[in-house]
Scaffold this active site. Structure first.
Site, PDB file in Angstrom:
ATOM      1  N   ARG A 171     -16.830  -2.335  31.023  1.00 40.52           N
ATOM      2  CA  ARG A 171     -17.064  -1.919  29.640  1.00 40.52           C
ATOM      3  C   ARG A 171     -17.809  -0.580  29.575  1.00 40.52           C
ATOM      4  O   ARG A 171     -17.832   0.070  28.540  1.00 40.52           O
ATOM      5  CB  ARG A 171     -17.855  -3.004  28.912  1.00 40.52           C
ATOM      6  CG  ARG A 171     -19.119  -3.311  29.662  1.00 40.52           C
ATOM      7  CD  ARG A 171     -19.980  -4.491  29.221  1.00 40.52           C
ATOM      8  NE  ARG A 171     -19.453  -5.492  28.380  1.00 40.52           N
ATOM      9  CZ  ARG A 171     -19.928  -5.807  27.158  1.00 40.52           C
ATOM     10  NH1 ARG A 171     -20.951  -5.162  26.662  1.00 40.52           N
ATOM     11  NH2 ARG A 171     -19.411  -6.774  26.464  1.00 40.52           N
ATOM     12  N   ARG A 175     -18.035   9.398  32.941  1.00 38.51           N
ATOM     13  CA  ARG A 175     -17.407  10.609  32.379  1.00 38.51           C
ATOM     14  C   ARG A 175     -17.801  11.848  33.167  1.00 38.51           C
ATOM     15  O   ARG A 175     -18.870  11.902  33.762  1.00 38.51           O
ATOM     16  CB  ARG A 175     -17.822  10.793  30.919  1.00 38.51           C
ATOM     17  CG  ARG A 175     -17.477   9.620  30.022  1.00 38.51           C
ATOM     18  CD  ARG A 175     -17.479  10.052  28.570  1.00 38.51           C
ATOM     19  NE  ARG A 175     -17.342   8.922  27.661  1.00 38.51           N
ATOM     20  CZ  ARG A 175     -18.360   8.275  27.119  1.00 38.51           C
ATOM     21  NH1 ARG A 175     -19.603   8.683  27.351  1.00 38.51           N
ATOM     22  NH2 ARG A 175     -18.159   7.250  26.324  1.00 38.51           N
ATOM     23  N   ARG A 248     -26.628 -17.029  30.957  1.00 36.30           N
ATOM     24  CA  ARG A 248     -27.888 -16.331  31.195  1.00 36.30           C
ATOM     25  C   ARG A 248     -28.645 -16.287  29.877  1.00 36.30           C
ATOM     26  O   ARG A 248     -28.051 -16.150  28.798  1.00 36.30           O
ATOM     27  CB  ARG A 248     -27.646 -14.889  31.688  1.00 36.30           C
ATOM     28  CG  ARG A 248     -27.064 -14.802  33.059  1.00 36.30           C
ATOM     29  CD  ARG A 248     -27.981 -15.318  34.138  1.00 36.30           C
ATOM     30  NE  ARG A 248     -29.123 -14.451  34.373  1.00 36.30           N
ATOM     31  CZ  ARG A 248     -30.290 -14.897  34.865  1.00 36.30           C
ATOM     32  NH1 ARG A 248     -30.462 -16.176  35.155  1.00 36.30           N
ATOM     33  NH2 ARG A 248     -31.268 -14.044  35.080  1.00 36.30           N
ATOM     34  N   ARG A 279     -34.627  -3.674  30.045  1.00 33.36           N
ATOM     35  CA  ARG A 279     -34.674  -2.517  29.134  1.00 33.36           C
ATOM     36  C   ARG A 279     -35.812  -2.670  28.141  1.00 33.36           C
ATOM     37  O   ARG A 279     -36.313  -3.778  27.911  1.00 33.36           O
ATOM     38  CB  ARG A 279     -33.343  -2.309  28.403  1.00 33.36           C
ATOM     39  CG  ARG A 279     -32.757  -3.517  27.769  1.00 33.36           C
ATOM     40  CD  ARG A 279     -31.291  -3.245  27.325  1.00 33.36           C
ATOM     41  NE  ARG A 279     -30.627  -4.504  27.021  1.00 33.36           N
ATOM     42  CZ  ARG A 279     -29.325  -4.668  26.930  1.00 33.36           C
ATOM     43  NH1 ARG A 279     -28.498  -3.661  27.118  1.00 33.36           N
ATOM     44  NH2 ARG A 279     -28.807  -5.834  26.645  1.00 33.36           N
ATOM     45  N   GLU A 305     -37.021  -6.569  27.373  1.00 36.53           N
ATOM     46  CA  GLU A 305     -36.010  -7.619  27.505  1.00 36.53           C
ATOM     47  C   GLU A 305     -36.011  -8.134  28.939  1.00 36.53           C
ATOM     48  O   GLU A 305     -35.698  -7.389  29.872  1.00 36.53           O
ATOM     49  CB  GLU A 305     -34.657  -7.000  27.134  1.00 36.53           C
ATOM     50  CG  GLU A 305     -33.559  -7.988  26.920  1.00 36.53           C
ATOM     51  CD  GLU A 305     -32.335  -7.317  26.280  1.00 36.53           C
ATOM     52  OE1 GLU A 305     -32.490  -6.553  25.298  1.00 36.53           O
ATOM     53  OE2 GLU A 305     -31.232  -7.547  26.789  1.00 36.53           O
ATOM     54  N   TYR A 354     -17.597 -13.090  27.003  1.00 38.24           N
ATOM     55  CA  TYR A 354     -18.575 -12.006  26.830  1.00 38.24           C
ATOM     56  C   TYR A 354     -18.021 -11.064  25.761  1.00 38.24           C
ATOM     57  O   TYR A 354     -17.579  -9.965  26.037  1.00 38.24           O
ATOM     58  CB  TYR A 354     -18.719 -11.317  28.182  1.00 38.24           C
ATOM     59  CG  TYR A 354     -19.829 -10.293  28.342  1.00 38.24           C
ATOM     60  CD1 TYR A 354     -20.744 -10.016  27.347  1.00 38.24           C
ATOM     61  CD2 TYR A 354     -19.952  -9.609  29.540  1.00 38.24           C
ATOM     62  CE1 TYR A 354     -21.741  -9.080  27.530  1.00 38.24           C
ATOM     63  CE2 TYR A 354     -20.946  -8.672  29.748  1.00 38.24           C
ATOM     64  CZ  TYR A 354     -21.832  -8.405  28.734  1.00 38.24           C
ATOM     65  OH  TYR A 354     -22.807  -7.462  28.933  1.00 38.24           O
ATOM     66  N   ASP A 356     -17.934  -8.674  22.363  1.00 38.83           N
ATOM     67  CA  ASP A 356     -18.724  -7.771  21.530  1.00 38.83           C
ATOM     68  C   ASP A 356     -18.506  -8.163  20.067  1.00 38.83           C
ATOM     69  O   ASP A 356     -17.548  -8.874  19.737  1.00 38.83           O
ATOM     70  CB  ASP A 356     -18.268  -6.324  21.729  1.00 38.83           C
ATOM     71  CG  ASP A 356     -18.757  -5.757  23.046  1.00 38.83           C
ATOM     72  OD1 ASP A 356     -19.761  -6.274  23.571  1.00 38.83           O
ATOM     73  OD2 ASP A 356     -18.130  -4.801  23.540  1.00 38.83           O
TER      74      ASP A 356
END
Ligand code: UDP
Length: 386
Positions: A171, A175, A248, A279, A305, A354, A356
């Site tokens: 995901r 670049r 999780r 994070r 987190e 999972y 979004d």
């Protein structure tokens, strides 16, 4: 003909189904275990920090589908937030996802051609990458993998990347220009006024009962409705008869700090294996830069987190998509099919995916379309409704 429909869970899947089925003329009842709607998208306004707190981790809406974007814009105005993450590794900070600036910081590359050449030198030839580690070694090589992925992923999933499927990381883009947007989608933003206000609009006019645990009295509920949409964990619905599915969990540690700005960005990832959190989010930065701040904002709000094992009583956040878990899920899925169309299983927990947010909305709208189509043809209880 108007049906009696029960929706278990007022998260995104349940709320979208509720809106659509209510608007189609059905009698919809939503029950929700928590005290407020929105599932893990829920937010709350914090006056001292003049921002909306993402109570269950950062939720940044993004989609490439104009149809889904138009749909959510019926219920909220979105700000122009673009997710540009920074990664902390030791004392150093890097641009992330991997882009030309990251490749400049790590390899000294200054142009797309230099960046491509640097990564080409790093890549390991692996004919058919079989796991997350091999996928990373084959696409970006060991230096970037060890800097950004190995420690973070091991913390997040409490498994080595060799034991995890590559989809988890696919995901995230890599670049060779300076584009540091975390997402490739054309549309992105956060509801102005918070997600909870968006859910209030999604559920306007729908009957919602809070603090209700469906599984405590499942038979009672199942006999009273023509159609049930269940969005909780699928293994719990079947009393874990094939054993528990693995999830999780997360633990959030919030801190109100008496300063204007703690980290200068909404999201900073911590990639070191020995830092226990993955994070830190600073909620005020989910508002676009330059947004007016109230004089009452004396603090900034941050949340650390921490990844956590999922134990009875903790929140299941992420399905763990290993082959063994998927095989166990398939057994539950077959039980669900045996129930026929009366109970539909949808959303991240019931489909063990999972997902979004935009994918959840797409799936919910597809279910409603199928359900209404069947209803118009007079059959609403055929098997395999999902
Ligand atoms: N990941 C990583 N390093 C990072 C960010 C992400 O290794 O700095 C990996 C990690 O395995 C994580 C996955 O990429 O679980 C997906 O990251 P994403 O930020 O999309 O996760 P989410 O926001 O859903 O928790």
């Amino acid at each position: 003909m108007s049906q009696k429909i029960l929706i278990v869970g007022a998260g995104l899947y349940g709320a979208v189904c509720a809106r659509e089925l209510h608007d189609a003329g059905h009698r919809v009842q939503v029950i929700e275990q928590r005290a407020q709607p929105g599932g893990n998208c829920a937010t709350r306004f914090v006056p001292e920090a003049d921002c909306h707190e993402h109570l269950h981790g950062a939720h940044i809406f993004h989609t490439d589908s104009e149809r889904i974007w138009d749909y959510v814009n019926r219920f909220a105005r979105f700000n122009s937030y673009v997710n540009r993450v920074k990664v902390r590794r030791g004392d150093a900070l890097y641009s992330f996802p991997i882009n030309l600036f990251t490749l400049h910081q790590v390899f000294g590359a200054r142009t797309p051609a230099e960046a491509r050449a640097a990564v080409a030198r790093e890549r390991v030839e692996i004919a058919a990458p079989a796991n997350l580690e091999e996928h990373c070694l084959a696409t970006v090589g060991p230096t970037l993998y060890q800097l950004f992925i190995e420690g973070y992923t091991t913390k997040q999933w409490r498994r080595h990347p060799r034991e995890l499927p590559a989809e988890i990381i696919q995901r995230i883009p890599v670049r060779f220009d300076f584009n540091d947007n975390y997402f490739n989608d054309r549309f992105q933003g956060i509801p102005i006024g918070g997600y909870s206000a968006m859910f209030d609009r999604l559920l306007a006019g729908v009957s919602v009962e809070f603090g209700v645990d469906f599984l405590r009295d499942a038979d009672h509920w199942l006999t009273r409705f023509d159609h049930v949409i269940y969005t909780g964990p699928i293994d719990a619905f079947f009393w874990h008869c094939h054993g528990p599915l693995e999830y999780r969990s997360l633990r959030f540690e919030r801190e109100l700090l008496p300063m204007a700005d703690f980290q200068g960005n909404a999201v900073v990832n911590y990639a070191d294996a020995d830092v226990p959190y993955t994070r830190i989010i600073e909620h005020r930065h989910f508002d676009p830069p330059g947004a007016a701040r109230s004089a009452a904002a004396t603090h900034t709000l941050i949340t650390r987190e921490y990844p956590a094992d999922h134990t009875p009583g903790s929140e299941p956040y992420y399905p763990v998509g290993t082959a063994a878990n998927r095989a166990r899920f398939d057994r539950y899925r077959r039980l669900a099919d045996e129930l026929g169309g009366q109970v539909h299983f949808g959303g991240r927990l019931a489909e063990y995916r999972y997902y979004d947010m935009h994918q959840v909305i797409g799936a919910a709208l597809a279910h409603v379309r199928r359900h209404l189509g069947r209803e118009r043809h007079g059959v609403v209880t055929e098997p395999g409704l999902a």
